[in-house]
Design a protein around this motif. Structure first.
Motif, short mmCIF file in Angstrom:
data_model
loop_
_atom_site.label_atom_id
_atom_site.label_comp_id
_atom_site.label_asym_id
_atom_site.label_seq_id
_atom_site.Cartn_x
_atom_site.Cartn_y
_atom_site.Cartn_z
N ASP A 247 0.82 -1.21 0.00
CA ASP A 247 0.00 0.00 0.00
C ASP A 247 0.86 1.27 0.00
O ASP A 247 0.34 2.37 0.18
CB ASP A 247 -0.93 0.02 1.21
CG ASP A 247 -0.18 0.03 2.53
OD1 ASP A 247 1.01 -0.37 2.54
OD2 ASP A 247 -0.76 0.42 3.56
N SER A 248 2.17 1.11 -0.23
CA SER A 248 3.05 2.28 -0.27
C SER A 248 2.77 3.10 -1.53
O SER A 248 2.09 2.64 -2.46
CB SER A 248 4.52 1.83 -0.27
OG SER A 248 4.84 1.20 -1.51
N ASP A 249 3.30 4.31 -1.56
CA ASP A 249 3.09 5.18 -2.72
C ASP A 249 3.65 4.56 -4.00
O ASP A 249 3.03 4.66 -5.07
CB ASP A 249 3.73 6.55 -2.48
CG ASP A 249 2.98 7.38 -1.44
OD1 ASP A 249 1.81 7.05 -1.15
OD2 ASP A 249 3.57 8.33 -0.92
N ASP A 250 4.83 3.95 -3.91
CA ASP A 250 5.43 3.35 -5.10
C ASP A 250 4.63 2.15 -5.59
O ASP A 250 4.44 1.97 -6.80
CB ASP A 250 6.87 2.91 -4.81
CG ASP A 250 7.84 4.09 -4.81
OD1 ASP A 250 7.54 5.11 -5.46
OD2 ASP A 250 8.90 3.99 -4.17
N TRP A 251 4.13 1.33 -4.65
CA TRP A 251 3.29 0.20 -5.06
C TRP A 251 1.97 0.71 -5.66
O TRP A 251 1.46 0.12 -6.63
CB TRP A 251 3.01 -0.72 -3.87
CG TRP A 251 3.98 -1.87 -3.76
CD1 TRP A 251 5.08 -1.94 -2.96
CD2 TRP A 251 3.92 -3.10 -4.49
NE1 TRP A 251 5.71 -3.14 -3.14
CE2 TRP A 251 5.03 -3.87 -4.07
CE3 TRP A 251 3.06 -3.63 -5.44
CZ2 TRP A 251 5.28 -5.16 -4.57
CZ3 TRP A 251 3.31 -4.91 -5.95
CH2 TRP A 251 4.40 -5.66 -5.52
N LYS A 252 1.45 1.80 -5.11
CA LYS A 252 0.21 2.35 -5.68
C LYS A 252 0.45 2.79 -7.12
O LYS A 252 -0.42 2.62 -7.98
CB LYS A 252 -0.27 3.53 -4.83
CG LYS A 252 -1.62 4.09 -5.29
CD LYS A 252 -2.15 5.16 -4.35
CE LYS A 252 -3.51 5.66 -4.82
NZ LYS A 252 -4.08 6.70 -3.90
N LYS A 253 1.64 3.33 -7.39
CA LYS A 253 1.99 3.73 -8.76
C LYS A 253 2.01 2.51 -9.69
O LYS A 253 1.59 2.60 -10.86
CB LYS A 253 3.35 4.42 -8.75
CG LYS A 253 3.81 4.92 -10.10
CD LYS A 253 4.96 5.91 -9.97
CE LYS A 253 6.17 5.30 -9.32
NZ LYS A 253 7.32 6.24 -9.29
N VAL A 254 2.46 1.39 -9.17
CA VAL A 254 2.47 0.15 -9.95
C VAL A 254 1.04 -0.27 -10.29
O VAL A 254 0.72 -0.58 -11.44
CB VAL A 254 3.19 -0.98 -9.18
CG1 VAL A 254 2.95 -2.33 -9.85
CG2 VAL A 254 4.68 -0.69 -9.08
N PHE A 255 0.16 -0.29 -9.27
CA PHE A 255 -1.22 -0.69 -9.52
C PHE A 255 -1.94 0.29 -10.45
O PHE A 255 -2.78 -0.12 -11.27
CB PHE A 255 -1.98 -0.80 -8.19
CG PHE A 255 -1.59 -2.00 -7.37
CD1 PHE A 255 -1.78 -3.29 -7.86
CD2 PHE A 255 -1.04 -1.86 -6.11
CE1 PHE A 255 -1.44 -4.40 -7.11
CE2 PHE A 255 -0.68 -2.96 -5.35
CZ PHE A 255 -0.88 -4.24 -5.84
N GLN A 256 -1.61 1.56 -10.35
CA GLN A 256 -2.20 2.55 -11.27
C GLN A 256 -1.77 2.28 -12.70
O GLN A 256 -2.57 2.42 -13.64
CB GLN A 256 -1.78 3.96 -10.85
CG GLN A 256 -2.47 4.46 -9.60
CD GLN A 256 -1.91 5.79 -9.12
OE1 GLN A 256 -0.75 6.12 -9.38
NE2 GLN A 256 -2.73 6.55 -8.40
N MET A 257 -0.51 1.89 -12.88
CA MET A 257 -0.02 1.59 -14.23
C MET A 257 -0.74 0.36 -14.79
O MET A 257 -1.09 0.31 -15.98
CB MET A 257 1.50 1.35 -14.18
CG MET A 257 2.13 1.15 -15.56
SD MET A 257 2.13 -0.61 -15.97
CE MET A 257 3.15 -0.63 -17.40
N VAL A 258 -1.01 -0.63 -13.94
CA VAL A 258 -1.77 -1.81 -14.36
C VAL A 258 -3.17 -1.39 -14.80
O VAL A 258 -3.68 -1.80 -15.85
CB VAL A 258 -1.85 -2.85 -13.22
CG1 VAL A 258 -2.83 -3.96 -13.57
CG2 VAL A 258 -0.46 -3.44 -12.96
#
Length: 453
Positions: A247-258
């Motif tokens: 749920d970190s900001d960087d992981w959220k960026k990954v899920f947004q890219m998906v």
């Protein structure tokens, strides 16, 4: 070969001999010469460092654990070169299967000498307490690890709490982005190039995601979130709290890219198939990032059978703007020395020889990416493969591997599957933030349960 020498008695630089002693010396010389010549026939057949000592035959077992290594590859990469280098060593391969799981081998007291496995599974072997630290063996044999890409060695050491070396690399896992040239040609789109950003890929995907002749073409499949996160070296678990960090900001960026990938390719809330088979077999997917070892061997096998008609090529992996030029985290097919082996020194010599230029040149020619820094070895990649003729081989080496994040025992077994499930829910149209929060909560509960066992 043991030999006998004569003894001289010397006083003040003058040698004193009388006749009986002369006769004795002559007889000793003749005996020594006869003894040496009687052994030479056996000793001449022994090559390598052991040629000057009594060498006993040794059989070593190599365990193929959760990775790919065919019988033909084992023979070409291990059996044949080791037979020439160390004639007294013979090798046999044991494949993980029913009856040969680690638990079963340990229970039977026959755990193999060497484990051939992927980097991510070193942790599993550590859980079985069979991993031998290699630092002393490296020093003792003067193995030169400076010729190996340092990121690879550093990444392997991440699996040891003290930063020691638990394995030697054999080949490197490298991801590239495959693309279907026919789809690009059909819609008049320029082929992708090396080292794009994900945003550039999504713009292409939008233009290629269309239906024509009753066929729905998909511009891009990002693959699973964990592989995208790997291109930023994101951790899965906080080592202090043992809580997931997806749920970190960087992981959220990954899920947004998906999420953006599904929207760009027109498959949001759409159950049409995606993935490797849609690219390779159905040929409806325009771009797909994939590990080299997941397609090189298959493409070659189908080419030899005359069953391969995919018009494809590849480029180096795209990435987020701040990380363009780097690929996925360093992952290797590695060799682990078992601490239960009765022949550790011989087993380590086998492992070390797999990193020699002679072996690595052949490995590279057969389509496995070398862990060595040698550009000469990189240049011969795929030279023996029909399916690689005319392909953009440089794509394998333009996106530098990233150092692996500090792994935890729960990365692959708990957090990665939860991240993959989150992607499924995102594609179904569920709220992104809710999906991420639920994935974290589920992962944390599973980790907590695992810690109590």
């Amino acid at each position: 070969m043991k030999s006998f020498g004569t003894t001289e008695y010397e006083t003040d630089g003058v040698i004193f001999l009388n006749k009986p002693i002369i006769v004795l010396v002559i007889l000793m010389f003749l005996f020594a010469s006869t003894g040496c010549s009687s052994k030479s026939g056996k000793e001449e057949s022994v090559k390598g460092p052991e040629a000057t000592a009594e060498v006993k035959p040794v059989e070593l077992s190599v365990y193929r654990f959760r990775t790919n290594l065919t019988d033909d590859e084992f023979k070409a990469y291990f059996v044949e070169p080791i037979g020439k280098k160390y004639p007294h060593i013979t090798l046999k391969m044991i494949v993980e299967d029913k009856g040969t799981t680690p638990e079963e081998l340990l229970a039977a007291g026959v755990f193999p000498d060497i484990v051939f496995t992927s980097t991510s599974d070193i942790q599993r072997l550590k859980d079985f307490k069979v991993v031998q630290n290699l630092d002393d063996y490296v020093k003792k044999t003067n193995l030169d690890l400076s010729k190996v890409n340092p990121v690879i060695i550093e990444s392997i050491k991440q699996f040891d709490d003290r930063g020691e070396l638990p394995a030697l690399p054999f080949a490197v896992g490298v991801g590239v982005m495959l693309y279907n040239k026919d789809i690009f040609d059909k819609f008049g789109e320029k082929y992708p190039r090396d080292l794009m950003t994900w945003e550039e890929v999504l713009q292409i995907a939008k233009r290629l995601s269309r239906e024509e002749g009753g066929i729905k073409y998909i511009g891009f499949d990002p693959s699973e979130p964990a592989l995208i996160a790997s291109q930023l070296s994101l951790p899965f678990v906080d080592p202090v709290t043992n809580k997931s960090v997806i749920d970190s900001d960087d992981w959220k960026k990954v899920f947004q890219m998906v999420q953006q990938s599904y929207e760009a390719s027109g498959i949001m809330k759409n159950e049409v198939p995606i993935g490797r088979e849609v690219f390779m077999k159905d040929q409806k997917l325009a771009m797909f990032p994939l590990w080299a070892d997941n397609f090189v061997g298959r493409f070659e096998d189908e080419s030899k059978k005359g069953e391969f008609n995919l018009n494809w090529d590849m480029v180096a992996l795209p990435n987020f703007p701040e990380a363009v030029g780097t690929g996925r985290e360093s992952t290797t097919q590695s060799m682990v020395l078992s601490n239960l082996s009765k022949h550790k020194e011989e087993a380590f010599r086998v492992m070390a020889y797999m990193l020699s230029d002679d072996v690595q040149i052949e490995v590279s020619k057969q389509g496995r990416v070398t862990p060595l820094k040698s550009t000469e070895i990189q240049k011969v990649f795929g030279a023996n493969l029909q399916s690689m003729k005319g392909k953009h081989i440089e794509a394998f080496f333009k996106a530098a591997p990233r150092k692996l994040h500090k792994p935890s025992p729960y990365d692959q077994t708990i957090v990665r599957p939860e991240a993959a499930n989150a992607a499924v829910l995102i594609r179904k149209g569920q709220d992104l933030n809710t999906v991420i929060r639920t994935a974290k909560e589920t992962a944390d509960k599973r980790i907590e349960a695992a810690l109590k066992k």
